[in-house]
Write an enzyme that holds these catalytic residues in place. Structure first.
Site, PDB file in Angstrom:
ATOM      1  N   ASN A  93       7.673  -3.838   5.542  1.00 49.29           N
ATOM      2  CA  ASN A  93       6.415  -3.193   5.921  1.00 49.29           C
ATOM      3  C   ASN A  93       6.776  -2.148   6.959  1.00 49.29           C
ATOM      4  O   ASN A  93       7.430  -2.447   7.951  1.00 49.29           O
ATOM      5  CB  ASN A  93       5.427  -4.205   6.500  1.00 49.29           C
ATOM      6  CG  ASN A  93       4.176  -3.511   7.045  1.00 49.29           C
ATOM      7  OD1 ASN A  93       3.753  -2.490   6.508  1.00 49.29           O
ATOM      8  ND2 ASN A  93       3.621  -4.023   8.137  1.00 49.29           N
ATOM      9  N   GLU A 112     -17.632   4.625   3.709  1.00 52.35           N
ATOM     10  CA  GLU A 112     -16.410   3.925   3.299  1.00 52.35           C
ATOM     11  C   GLU A 112     -16.656   2.740   2.378  1.00 52.35           C
ATOM     12  O   GLU A 112     -15.731   2.284   1.724  1.00 52.35           O
ATOM     13  CB  GLU A 112     -15.582   3.496   4.505  1.00 52.35           C
ATOM     14  CG  GLU A 112     -16.192   2.491   5.411  1.00 52.35           C
ATOM     15  CD  GLU A 112     -15.218   2.103   6.530  1.00 52.35           C
ATOM     16  OE1 GLU A 112     -14.010   2.294   6.395  1.00 52.35           O
ATOM     17  OE2 GLU A 112     -15.701   1.610   7.550  1.00 52.35           O
ATOM     18  N   TRP A 155       0.901  -1.156   0.000  1.00 44.77           N
ATOM     19  CA  TRP A 155       0.000   0.000   0.000  1.00 44.77           C
ATOM     20  C   TRP A 155       0.932   1.195   0.000  1.00 44.77           C
ATOM     21  O   TRP A 155       1.592   1.465   1.002  1.00 44.77           O
ATOM     22  CB  TRP A 155      -0.907  -0.010   1.221  1.00 44.77           C
ATOM     23  CG  TRP A 155      -2.016   0.998   1.144  1.00 44.77           C
ATOM     24  CD1 TRP A 155      -3.012   1.052   0.218  1.00 44.77           C
ATOM     25  CD2 TRP A 155      -2.247   2.092   2.031  1.00 44.77           C
ATOM     26  NE1 TRP A 155      -3.841   2.110   0.483  1.00 44.77           N
ATOM     27  CE2 TRP A 155      -3.403   2.768   1.583  1.00 44.77           C
ATOM     28  CE3 TRP A 155      -1.612   2.577   3.151  1.00 44.77           C
ATOM     29  CZ2 TRP A 155      -3.912   3.901   2.226  1.00 44.77           C
ATOM     30  CZ3 TRP A 155      -2.112   3.702   3.798  1.00 44.77           C
ATOM     31  CH2 TRP A 155      -3.244   4.346   3.317  1.00 44.77           C
TER      32      TRP A 155
HETATM   33  C1  AGP Z   1     -13.109   0.928   9.924  1.00 42.27           C
HETATM   34  O1  AGP Z   1     -14.197   0.501   9.104  1.00 42.27           O
HETATM   35  C2  AGP Z   1     -12.078   1.644   9.133  1.00 42.27           C
HETATM   36  N1  AGP Z   1     -11.530   0.747   8.171  1.00 42.27           N
HETATM   37  C3  AGP Z   1     -11.049   2.370   9.961  1.00 42.27           C
HETATM   38  O2  AGP Z   1     -11.685   3.541  10.400  1.00 42.27           O
HETATM   39  C4  AGP Z   1     -10.472   1.652  11.197  1.00 42.27           C
HETATM   40  O3  AGP Z   1     -11.475   1.545  12.182  1.00 42.27           O
HETATM   41  C5  AGP Z   1      -9.333   2.504  11.758  1.00 42.27           C
HETATM   42  O4  AGP Z   1      -8.328   2.591  10.780  1.00 42.27           O
HETATM   43  C6  AGP Z   1      -8.736   1.941  13.062  1.00 42.27           C
HETATM   44  O5  AGP Z   1      -8.201   0.678  12.807  1.00 42.27           O
HETATM   45  P1  AGP Z   1      -7.795  -0.229  14.075  1.00 42.27           P
HETATM   46  O6  AGP Z   1      -9.062  -0.530  14.826  1.00 42.27           O
HETATM   47  O7  AGP Z   1      -7.174  -1.450  13.480  1.00 42.27           O
HETATM   48  O8  AGP Z   1      -6.837   0.559  14.917  1.00 42.27           O
END
Ligand code: AGP
Length: 608
Positions: free
Chosen positions: A101, A488, A75
């Site tokens: 990574n 999203e 990514w």
């Molecule tokens: C959730 O649907 C999203 N993909 C994103 O907001 C996610 O909740 C956020 O990046 C936090 O991720 P984490 O819970 O793995 O820390």
């Protein structure tokens, strides 16, 4: 955030690497590559785009012979997703290949130094400085060269390295990036996530920050930051690869929504002991809790919104001030945190860079920390004073669902546990709330079972340019997460708003036919919530209300109603969010969106 894999054994490495990368695609999927040692050469194949492109280019690995190799799915952070920027990266002498990574924060100065010393760069990536440093420091001892190299690096890395001088060896290093070793028979593996390993072995070692490891087909040695061999516990993965597959559902997201009642049960069951609650392997005494002057919950995205919902339960029951802070803000906010602050960190992946940074800052300021995370052995789990795992199982869809509701469940357990020890609730209240908590998995299943008309409802709103989500108190917290889910995965613009705040400006945007999703699952504030429904209806809104089955107040006013079983408002978020997750799913389906891998998103945001 990227995914790395490695294999060393006695069978063709490339097909295994490709399979592993497919299971890591949720971590990033804009380019991918593999490097396999064949005799005294390293064959590298890498492409922009999905893993499928790499499989096609290598004829499913047939064109890349050899039994020791590394792979990477990317990514992009430094450098666009191109073939040249894809990993693995080679040293100039062709002796080393590397996958990475993380982010090397001081890569620019290292790049200048290396170029001045005559090294040639082919890519724009930060990673490439690492492989040239290894070449520069290599004097026949790979471990020494890697340790010297990593001592020069600032930032985060999970590295996988191969070297033609040791054609059967993989070398790995970890600092602020997940890295797991798979222990096989006559073969060994590494990966960013157990999902890529569990097909081949359930015996894994979670590396910690600062550790290195050397893997050959018959041996795995882990070294500490000083290069001393250390013994590491071998953990046993309890779920199988099917658990990480779609299980017959069209998308991981739908599978994971359907898993939510079971996941919440898994989060609650080990903590409910008859009429008592336990916090896994630690206790918090009344004295310790009374020493807490404030609780700060920090997280990102949906985890932050789970914190917004959990705040109401903790404050209402424990009478301790709770603030919920976005981790990306908290880390730079010069916060007022001290030894009387309890920091609760929420994260599904346990690897979110902003959340880790905020957590470290608060620890530095003296906060005691409890992590509520899903991924065992993750960075946040290892950093915390205490960890409460959510036991949701692998969550593959980028849009979290069971990750969110299991975080709620653990927050509710904490709230009730702490309130009982503090004596801030009487036994009758405690028992009633414990019964409600216990009933959540069943009521979540009922919620799913009673809402079969959501695809039709999705058709009504799928072509709208914008949607509003409104609610009060806990319902407001739900509206935040409901709005994000829709955004999203369906890419429709949504706005969540405290219902009582609408009249202070935003209601100007409510015009004829504007869909408004009103969450009305708070008994105490129901009349106020209904008045907000009336308010937007008067401006022409089309209202979809989410409310308790059997409560007719919202039915009288709304155009469409979604019912959930009745539960204490402090816990209602765990039910009210379910139909909003499903509504977002069905709108995204209707609009032909990529459900499990929405554009621009990745499952774990391990970069700032
Ligand atoms: C959730 O649907 C999203 N993909 C994103 O907001 C996610 O909740 C956020 O990046 C936090 O991720 P984490 O819970 O793995 O820390």
């Amino acid at each position: 955030m990227c995914g790395i894999v490695g294999f060393t054994g006695h069978q063709a490495a490339a097909p295994l690497l490709l399979e592993g990368l497919k299971r890591l695609e949720y971590r990033g999927y804009d380019s991918a590559g593999i490097a396999v040692i064949d005799g005294d050469t390293i064959n590298v194949a890498k492409v922009s785009g999905r893993i499928a492109n790499l499989c096609e280019k290598t004829h499913d690995g047939a064109d890349t012979p050899g039994s020791t190799g590394i792979g990477h799915t990317r990514w992009a952070t430094h450098g666009a997703p191109t073939d040249l920027n894809a990993h693995p990266h080679l040293s100039n002498d062709g002796k080393f290949a590397i996958v990475h990574n993380g982010i090397i924060e001081n890569y620019a100065e290292l790049r200048e130094e290396l170029i001045a010393k005559g090294y040639t760069f082919l890519s724009e990536t930060d990673t490439e400085v690492v492989v040239h440093l290894i070449e520069m420091y290599y004097k026949g001892d790979l471990k020494a060269a890697v340790m010297k190299t990593t001592s020069r690096l600032e930032g985060s890395y999970a590295l996988g390295i191969v070297c033609t001088d040791d054609p059967e060896t993989l070398f790995v290093a970890r600092e602020h990036g997940p890295l797991i070793l798979g222990i096989g028979v006559g073969e060994n593996y590494f990966s960013s996530d157990v999902t890529a390993l569990v097909s081949y072995t359930k015996n894994v070692i979670y590396l910690d920050d600062g550790e290195f490891a050397e893997l050959s087909p018959d041996n795995v040695t882990v070294y500490d930051c000083a290069g001393r061999a250390v013994e590491k516990k071998i953990s046993r993965i309890t779920w199988n690869v099917e658990a990480a597959e779609k299980g017959g559902y069209e998308h991981f997201m739908l599978k994971e929504i359907m898993e939510e009642p079971g996941a919440v049960k898994a989060a609650l069951a080990p903590r409910i002991h008859g009429s008592d609650l336990k916090l896994d392997d630690f206790e918090l005494t009344a004295e310790q809790l009374r020493d807490v002057r404030r609780i700060v919950i920090t997280a990102c995205g949906s985890a932050y919104y789970a914190g917004c919902a959990g705040k109401f339960a903790i404050e209402s029951l424990c009478r301790i001030p709770v603030t919920v802070e976005l981790a990306s803000e908290l880390r730079y906010a010069d916060p007022i945190i001290d030894e009387h602050t309890l920091l609760i960190v929420l994260s599904q992946s346990g690897e979110t860079a902003d959340t880790i940074a905020a957590m470290k800052e608060c620890k530095r300021l003296g906060a005691k920390t409890i992590a509520i995370v899903n991924v065992v052995g993750s960075t946040i789990a290892n950093l915390a004073d205490h960890t409460l795992y959510t036991w949701a199982g692998p969550e593959i869809a980028v849009a979290t669902t069971k990750g969110y509701t299991t975080q709620l469940a653990v927050l509710y357990v904490f709230a009730l546990y702490a309130a009982r020890r503090l004596g801030t609730i009487d036994e009758q209240t405690y028992s009633a709330l414990l019964a409600d908590l216990h009933s959540l998995p069943k009521k979540m299943q009922q919620t799913i079972d009673m809402n079969h008309a959501l695809p039709e409802l999705a058709e009504k709103i799928r072509d709208r340019q914008s949607l509003f989500y409104i609610g009060r108190n806990t319902d407001w917290a739900v509206s935040l997460e409901g709005a994000l889910k829709m955004k999203e995965i369906s890419y429709i613009h949504t706005e969540a708003y405290a219902a009582g705040e609408l009249k202070h400006g935003t209601i100007a945007l409510i015009d004829d036919g504007q869909p408004v999703i009103a969450i009305c699952c708070n008994d105490r504030l129901m009349d106020k919530s209904i008045s907000n429904v009336v308010e937007v209806k008067a401006r022409g809104a089309k209202v979809i209300a989410v409310t308790f089955r059997g409560d007719t107040r919202a039915v009288a006013q709304a155009d469409d109603v979604i019912f959930v079983p009745k539960v204490d408002p402090l816990f209602s978020a765990a039910l009210a969010i379910l139909p909003l997750q499903m509504l977002a799913y069905y709108v995204a389906i209707a609009n032909g969106c990529d459900i499990d891998k929405p554009k621009n998103l990745a499952k774990s945001v391990t970069v700032e």
